[in-house]
Design a protein around this motif. Structure first.
Motif, mmCIF file in Angstrom:
data_model
loop_
_atom_site.group_PDB
_atom_site.id
_atom_site.type_symbol
_atom_site.label_atom_id
_atom_site.label_comp_id
_atom_site.label_asym_id
_atom_site.label_seq_id
_atom_site.Cartn_x
_atom_site.Cartn_y
_atom_site.Cartn_z
ATOM 1 N N MET A 41 11.242 -36.672 12.252
ATOM 2 C CA MET A 41 10.221 -37.211 11.193
ATOM 3 C C MET A 41 9.915 -35.863 10.344
ATOM 4 S SD MET A 41 7.336 -38.819 9.990
ATOM 5 C CE MET A 41 6.946 -40.170 11.389
ATOM 6 N N THR A 42 10.225 -35.978 9.043
ATOM 7 C CA THR A 42 9.872 -34.981 8.288
ATOM 8 C C THR A 42 8.466 -34.311 8.458
ATOM 9 O OG1 THR A 42 11.216 -36.199 6.580
ATOM 10 C CG2 THR A 42 10.153 -33.985 5.843
ATOM 11 N N SER A 43 8.306 -32.817 8.487
ATOM 12 C CA SER A 43 6.980 -32.304 8.609
ATOM 13 C C SER A 43 6.209 -32.681 7.260
ATOM 14 C CB SER A 43 7.078 -30.644 8.395
ATOM 15 O OG SER A 43 8.042 -30.070 9.209
ATOM 16 N N LYS A 44 4.813 -32.747 7.819
ATOM 17 C CA LYS A 44 3.907 -33.421 6.646
ATOM 18 C C LYS A 44 3.861 -32.618 5.402
ATOM 19 C CE LYS A 44 -0.262 -36.077 7.040
ATOM 20 N NZ LYS A 44 -1.508 -36.020 7.324
ATOM 21 N N HIS A 45 4.135 -31.309 5.182
ATOM 22 C CA HIS A 45 4.039 -30.812 4.213
ATOM 23 C C HIS A 45 5.211 -30.763 3.187
ATOM 24 C CE1 HIS A 45 6.178 -27.766 6.843
ATOM 25 N NE2 HIS A 45 6.352 -27.050 5.713
ATOM 26 N N LEU A 46 6.279 -31.256 3.890
ATOM 27 C CA LEU A 46 7.647 -31.459 3.053
ATOM 28 C C LEU A 46 7.940 -33.020 2.681
ATOM 29 C CD1 LEU A 46 9.573 -29.137 5.427
ATOM 30 C CD2 LEU A 46 8.778 -28.641 3.055
ATOM 31 N N ARG A 47 6.999 -33.760 3.050
ATOM 32 C CA ARG A 47 7.047 -35.283 2.491
ATOM 33 C C ARG A 47 7.237 -35.577 1.269
ATOM 34 N NH1 ARG A 47 3.783 -38.061 7.317
ATOM 35 N NH2 ARG A 47 4.782 -37.096 8.942
ATOM 36 N N ILE A 48 7.974 -36.562 0.786
ATOM 37 C CA ILE A 48 7.855 -36.976 -0.619
ATOM 38 C C ILE A 48 6.487 -37.259 -1.095
ATOM 39 C CG2 ILE A 48 8.349 -39.040 -2.137
ATOM 40 C CD1 ILE A 48 11.127 -39.356 -0.516
ATOM 41 N N GLY A 49 6.052 -36.671 -2.239
ATOM 42 C CA GLY A 49 4.681 -36.591 -2.833
ATOM 43 C C GLY A 49 3.735 -35.401 -2.531
ATOM 44 N N SER A 50 4.253 -34.548 -1.610
ATOM 45 C CA SER A 50 3.713 -32.993 -1.281
ATOM 46 C C SER A 50 4.259 -32.202 -2.274
ATOM 47 C CB SER A 50 4.121 -32.585 0.131
ATOM 48 O OG SER A 50 3.885 -33.527 1.224
ATOM 49 N N ILE A 51 3.257 -31.103 -2.614
ATOM 50 C CA ILE A 51 3.559 -30.106 -3.141
ATOM 51 C C ILE A 51 4.517 -29.230 -2.417
ATOM 52 C CG2 ILE A 51 2.903 -27.928 -4.331
ATOM 53 C CD1 ILE A 51 1.736 -30.373 -5.877
ATOM 54 N N ALA A 52 5.627 -28.943 -3.157
ATOM 55 C CA ALA A 52 6.747 -28.005 -2.207
ATOM 56 C C ALA A 52 6.367 -26.728 -1.996
ATOM 57 C CB ALA A 52 7.868 -27.852 -3.102
ATOM 58 N N PRO A 53 6.097 -25.918 -0.788
ATOM 59 C CA PRO A 53 5.635 -24.945 -0.499
ATOM 60 C C PRO A 53 6.064 -23.512 -1.549
ATOM 61 C CG PRO A 53 6.427 -25.962 1.530
ATOM 62 C CD PRO A 53 6.868 -26.589 0.321
#
Ligand code: BEZ
Length: 245
Positions: A1-13
């Protein structure tokens, strides 16, 4: 499962990095462009060399779509510079080649870890005595730095960057016209009307649509559709992203 901060719709770190084109702050560098951020397992490796030559050849395609390209691996800058010479030599066999996008040097694996680019792919681990490789990831960001698509390939499989360009075309089209795109869609093909749109609304916006069954409706995109869509922006839910290209 993709880390939450890297999911589609998240702001890229955001991050700061050393690159072949000097130090950058990622979001500042991206500005209001789309971005293709890709990792590769390592400099001086065969598949990566073919990939970066291919990306270089496609520079006009990325530019035409307002997409900035940036690469990363865990190698040091001096290796990147030396390897770029090999990429140019190899690419020149096909056509004049310029690597005119930055490649990040991330020997401490800080950005690679932030973006979850490291995995235990046996092909990569067996390759040399390096503990951890970045694999073949791709992040597509929109002009608001939102992650719109991700890809993870094993070290042994070179990516198809024509497909990445098709993906960008689809994202930009679905944002702009508030439609979806079917399997294998290419620019100019008919698009799919989102199921959130009633038949009545669909008829208004896409007068020439075709209903294949109660839930699958397709339509050509015409200039009229384009202008009607921008007028109706306020009422149309579309794909959930504001038009951003
Ligand atoms: C390659 O780019 O050829 C490669 C890199 C790491 C592991 C396997 C292949």
């Amino acid at each position: 499962m993709t880390s939450k901060h890297l999911r589609i719709g998240s702001i890229a770190p955001d991050f700061e990095a050393d690159t072949t084109e000097g130090p950058i702050k990622f979001h500042e560098w991206a500005g209001d462009s789309w971005v293709m951020f890709f990792s590769h397992p390592g400099d001086f490796t065969p598949v990566c060399t073919t990939e970066v030559a291919d990306i270089s050849h496609r520079a006009p395609d990325f530019k035409a779509r307002n997409v900035k390209v940036i690469g990363i691996s865990v190698d040091v800058l001096s290796d990147h510079y030396e390897w770029i010479g090999d990429i140019i030599d190899f690419g020149n066999l096909v056509r004049p080649t310029y690597v005119d996008f930055p490649i990040i040097a991330d020997p401490k694996r800080e950005i690679a870890k932030l973006y979850d680019m490291i995995d235990d792919d046996p092909a990569a681990l067996a390759c040399e005595d390096r503990e951890q490789y970045t694999l073949r990831t791709v992040f597509i960001l929109d002009p608001k730095h939102v992650i719109r698509a991700t890809l993870l390939y094993p070290a042994s499989v070179g990516r198809d960057f024509g497909e990445i360009i098709r993906l960008v075309d689809s994202l930009q089209t679905t944002d702009k016209y508030k439609v979806d795109t079917p399997a294998g869609w290419k620019k100019g093909d008919d698009v799919v009307i989102p199921h959130s749109l009633s038949d009545e609304e669909a008829r208004k916006r896409f007068p020439n649509y075709k209903a294949h069954n109660p839930y699958l409706r397709t339509t050509p995109l015409t200039e009229r559709v384009a202008s009607e869509t921008s007028k109706e922006d306020a009422t149309c839910s579309g794909n959930g992203y504001a038009a951003s290209n």
